[in-house]
Design an enzyme around this catalytic site. Structure first.
Site, short mmCIF file in Angstrom:
data_model
loop_
_atom_site.label_atom_id
_atom_site.label_comp_id
_atom_site.label_asym_id
_atom_site.label_seq_id
_atom_site.Cartn_x
_atom_site.Cartn_y
_atom_site.Cartn_z
N LYS A 180 -9.34 5.06 0.35
CA LYS A 180 -8.06 5.56 0.85
C LYS A 180 -6.88 4.79 0.26
O LYS A 180 -5.84 5.38 -0.02
CB LYS A 180 -8.02 5.49 2.37
CG LYS A 180 -8.19 4.10 2.84
CD LYS A 180 -7.89 3.88 4.27
CE LYS A 180 -7.96 2.37 4.42
NZ LYS A 180 -7.69 1.86 5.69
N THR A 181 -7.03 3.51 0.05
CA THR A 181 -5.92 2.76 -0.53
C THR A 181 -5.64 3.26 -1.95
O THR A 181 -4.49 3.37 -2.36
CB THR A 181 -6.23 1.26 -0.55
OG1 THR A 181 -6.72 0.87 0.73
CG2 THR A 181 -4.98 0.45 -0.86
N ASP B 88 -0.83 3.69 7.19
CA ASP B 88 -2.24 3.36 7.02
C ASP B 88 -2.84 3.01 8.39
O ASP B 88 -2.11 2.63 9.31
CB ASP B 88 -2.34 2.16 6.07
CG ASP B 88 -3.75 2.00 5.56
OD1 ASP B 88 -4.58 2.89 5.81
OD2 ASP B 88 -4.02 0.97 4.90
N GLU B 89 -4.13 3.11 8.53
CA GLU B 89 -4.82 2.77 9.79
C GLU B 89 -4.17 3.48 10.97
O GLU B 89 -3.91 2.88 12.02
CB GLU B 89 -4.78 1.25 10.03
CG GLU B 89 -5.29 0.41 8.89
CD GLU B 89 -6.80 0.35 8.81
OE1 GLU B 89 -7.46 1.16 9.50
OE2 GLU B 89 -7.32 -0.47 8.05
N GLN C 172 -12.97 4.21 13.27
CA GLN C 172 -12.64 2.80 13.10
C GLN C 172 -11.51 2.36 14.02
O GLN C 172 -10.85 1.35 13.77
CB GLN C 172 -12.29 2.50 11.64
CG GLN C 172 -13.47 2.63 10.71
CD GLN C 172 -13.14 2.17 9.31
OE1 GLN C 172 -12.85 1.01 9.08
NE2 GLN C 172 -13.17 3.10 8.37
N ARG D 214 -18.82 -2.72 6.33
CA ARG D 214 -18.21 -3.72 5.45
C ARG D 214 -19.12 -4.07 4.29
O ARG D 214 -18.69 -4.63 3.29
CB ARG D 214 -17.89 -5.03 6.21
CG ARG D 214 -16.89 -4.95 7.34
CD ARG D 214 -15.64 -4.25 6.97
NE ARG D 214 -15.72 -2.83 7.32
CZ ARG D 214 -14.92 -1.91 6.84
NH1 ARG D 214 -13.98 -2.23 5.99
NH2 ARG D 214 -15.05 -0.64 7.19
#
Length: 798
Positions: A33-34, A220-221, A251, A614
DNA sequence: AAGTGTTAAATTTTT
DNA sequence: TTTAACACTT
């Protein structure tokens, strides 16, 4: 020349080339996504001629912002620095610094951290005569924080509380708390967002200014936004509707802090014309890791269904191990990390240990120290929360803004000026009754009734501060800091203490100075902006410091094992991940299990999902049958989350240690390991120069006993009326007993080091009753005799 | 006023 | 285990 987009998959491409209108990107873990965000920024600028300064990207953490900044810079090149990349909090600070005077605050407001808030709350409770035994300050602070997250003002709060006595009380506390902040021209964390919203609502021209300024907004997030943040973003985006949010409902792990998962789940309802794009291809992990993650998260009900997949291949089996004690768990993890390093499979920095609560880091840390493996702890005790740092910053704050009552109160007796609690409360009363700031009251010390000789001392303090202020004028943070340190003799005093702890504090202060220097450099570089006045420099530094949770310790090129909570791991990835403490009651926490609200458990499960995802290649889950919780032995079952992972993915090789597959082996084993841990700690202590206060105290105990040693059976002490403190020592003695016959790692003539006395040479080792008596000639402390078990000597290589 | 010692109470997670 | 608050001493 266009930008490179061919490396994106079709969904990513669609997202990166979305031009106008609302966009929701549901981005699974590791789905790039980044990358999409940065590509979109570059694409907007290069293909759509969007001006860089019309773009605003908002993240939650400084770390994420920094990362995004870097990647944007790399992609966009010229003009990139004009793009606004910041956290919610820093974006709001910048807006408020300019316009907050429109809603009745001064633009030189200070930011209170949670510590400060707590102090204010103490004052509030005192003045409202609330018994803090019955109502905890923390409780009120929690209520206030969630009220602010929901944009509920004290007035509204009181209105809703009508009839409910407890609520009314909370409302009065909230009102008084807010009053005090306002009087001190101070904002707490939640105010930063809330007051910006208030500003936007009350000053349409200001809102319009920023709507024009930020025509393209990316968040973001998004799953972690709360109501206030949602409204902030909605207001900003209202005019041009170019709002792009990225998130993953799976998340969402900050509900406890007010995050509203509904913001992402209902995005399509709120913006019916929104385009929705799902990124489900994972580029990070192996299929087995993803299968595990998918299987676990499938047990949650409230979610947008999605399934991660990858073309990375199946990968290795995941590992699960169960141990008798947390110590064994730590040994296993440590050895596995060392092995992977040795074999060239993973560098230390690629092996991360994740756990649910910060307290769990302790054992792991000790073991890593013992094995001499470099590590860094991310998060935990906030650098800026340390006493010495807060003291010095309080000086800077007081210099910057003498209305900052908390800062002034903090420094008024640092260094000791003989101004005690009585004088301070007299000044306080005077200040409140005359509507003065605390510092203004100090200036009128002679007029304060009953202060007597104290007045002179306060006078001296005021003179001292005025002098500092005068000298600080026009100087940057670094020079002001140095001036403060010199004039107060702060470091000098520490130096005279000659303890490791003091040395540690001095090191922290040095670090603060470098932080200030780094800030000055950064400002100098970005000087293209308006020619800010010198005062703004100090202010800017203070503002930045207030918003930095932790000194960014993950950076740097040193090869260290990162240790952190699952929460701080969000957004990161590692080749090799250990999820330590997979125990029912630890993770998921006891709270979540016993809660009647099933969504509490679901949040834990999402946290587990975050943890699993992760890992890029290796994932190890560990569990321990017994752990020390607040010094007490506790028994745990394996976490339910482990059982939610399909068996065929796990290399489930429990109880590899010899013997004992009996879940009922108990007490004696625990005792043994409990005391062993002290020995390990001892070794750890001499390896590191960072000693916690607890370790320092323990050291003191050791010294006392090494001078006057006598032995007791652990059981005798425990059953005596001696109490908890002594029980502690009994454990240490058991340690001594266990080690008494053991060979020492050093011999006569060897160079050794001691935590307190530093380095020295072993002159004699003698059998002395139960323990060996060692005579050491220290380089700086002369000859000392000590018992081996207490001396904690570490052999040095020549 | 400042230092010392004793006791009670507490823990998720963090911008 | 660690911290803070309180009482008690100097």
């Amino acid at each position: 020349m266009g930008i490179e987009l061919e490396n994106l998959n079709s969904e990513q491409l669609k997202a990166a080339t979305h031009f106008e209108g609302p966009l929701l990107i549901l981005a699974g873990a590791g789905s790039g996504k980044t990358r999409v965000l940065t590509h979109r920024i570059a694409w907007l600028i290069e293909e759509k001629d969007v001006k860089p300064w019309n773009i605003c990207a908002i993240t939650f953490t400084n770390k994420a912002a920094g990362e995004m900044r870097e990647r944007v810079n790399r992609m966009v090149g010229f003009g990139a620095e004009a793009i606004n990349v910041s956290t919610f909090h820093s974006a709001c600070v910048r807006i408020l610094r300019r316009f907050i005077d429109r809603i009745g605050y001064g633009t030189n407001f200070v930011i209170y951290d949670s510590d400060d808030s707590k102090n204010v709350m103490k004052d509030v409770c005192r003045s409202l005569e609330i018994d803090t035994k019955v109502y905890k300050e923390r409780m009120f602070l929690g209520r206030i924080s969630s009220a602010k997250d929901e944009l509920i003002s004290p007035g509204q709060f009181l209105e809703m509380a009508q009839g409910d006595l407890q609520e009314e009380l909370a409302g009065r506390v909230y009102a008084e708390y807010q009053n005090r902040l306002h009087r001190s021209n101070a904002l707490d964390f939640d105010d930063l967002i809330g007051l910006t919203v208030e500003l936007f609502r009350k000053a349409p021209d200001v809102l319009d200014y920023y709507q024009e300024r930020f025509r393209y907004i990316m968040v973001d997030e998004y799953q972690d936004t709360n109501k206030a943040q949602f409204v902030f973003v909605s207001l900003l985006a209202h005019k041009y509707r170019n709002l792009c949010v990225v998130g993953d409902d799976d998340q969402s792990i900050y509900r406890f802090r007010g995050a509203d998962i509904g913001n992402i789940l209902n995005f399509e309802q709120i913006f019916p014309d929104a385009e929705v794009i799902r990124l489900e291809q994972n580029y990070r992990s192996t299929q087995k890791i993803l299968d595990a993650a998918n299987a676990v998260i499938a047990n949650n009900s409230a979610r947008k269904s999605k399934k991660l997949w990858t073309s990375n291949g199946a990968g290795d089996q995941l590992t699960f191990r169960r141990f008798h004690t947390a110590r064994e768990e730590a040994v296993f993890i440590t050895e596995d990390i060392a092995r992977k390093k040795r074999k060239g499979i993973c560098d230390y920095r690629e092996s991360a240990v994740l756990y649910r609560t910060n307290a769990q880091s302790r054992v792991l840390e000790e073991q890593l120290l013992y094995e001499n493996i470099p590590y860094t702890i991310i998060g935990g005790v906030n650098f800026y929360a340390r006493k010495e740092i807060k003291d010095l910053l309080a000086y800077l704050k007081a210099i910057d803004n003498s209305k900052d009552d908390l800062a002034v109160k903090r420094i008024i007796n640092i260094p000791k000026r003989g101004i005690g609690a009585t004088s301070i409360s007299r000044i306080d009363h005077y200040a409140v009754s005359h509507e003065l700031s605390f510092y203004e009251a100090c200036r009128m010390a002679d007029k304060i009734p009953g202060i007597g000789r104290g007045g002179l001392k306060v006078r001296a303090f005021v003179d001292f501060t005025e002098q500092l202020k005068a000298r600080a004028d026009g100087e940057g943070p670094v020079n002001i800091l140095k001036e403060v340190i010199e004039k107060t003799g702060y470091v000098e005093e520490l130096r005279l203490e000659m303890t490791d702890e003091a040395a540690d504090r001095i090191a922290n202060i040095d670090e603060l100075i470098s932080k200030a220097a780094a800030y000055e450099d950064a400002v100098r570089e970005a000087q293209a902006d308006s020619a800010d006045s010198q005062g703004a420099d100090l202010q800017g530094f203070l503002a930045e410091v207030a918003l930095v949770a932790d000194i960014d310790s993950l950076e740097g090129d040193s090869d260290r094992v990162p240790l952190m909570t699952l929460h701080s791991a969000k957004g990161l990835e590692f080749e090799n991940v250990y999820l330590a403490g997979m125990d029912q009651g630890i993770f998921p926490t006891y709270h979540a299990i016993s809660s009647e609200d099933s969504s509490d458990l679901e949040e834990e499960r999402r946290l587990c999902y975050v943890g699993i995802t992760r890992a890029k290649r290796f994932l190890t889950l560990t569990s321990a049958q017994t752990r020390l919780l607040r010094g007490e032995m506790m028994w745990y079952k394996v976490s339910d989350f482990v059982d939610e992972i399909p068996e065929e993915l796990l290399d489930d090789n429990r109880w590899t240690e010899s013997g004992a597959s009996d879940e009922n082996t108990g007490g004696s084993l625990g005792e043994k390991f409990g005391s062993l841990s002290d020995n390990v700690k001892a070794a750890a202590g001499s390896l590191s120069h960072k000693l916690t206060r607890a370790q320092a105290m323990k050291r003191k105990e050791h010294e006392e006993f090494s001078q006057k040693p006598f032995y007791l059976k652990a059981s005798q002490t425990a059953s005596s009326a001696a109490g908890k403190g002594k029980g502690n020592v009994a454990g240490l003695r058991t340690g001594a007993d266990l080690r008494a016959g053991a060979a020492l790692e050093y011999a006569e003539g060897d160079r050794v080091s001691h935590v307190k006395f530093g380095e020295g040479t072993v002159r004699e080792i003698r059998e002395g009753g139960r323990d060996k008596e060692v005579t050491v000639e220290f380089d700086n402390f002369g000859v000392k005799k000590m018992f081996a078990a207490f001396a904690k000597l570490k052999k040095l290589d020549r």
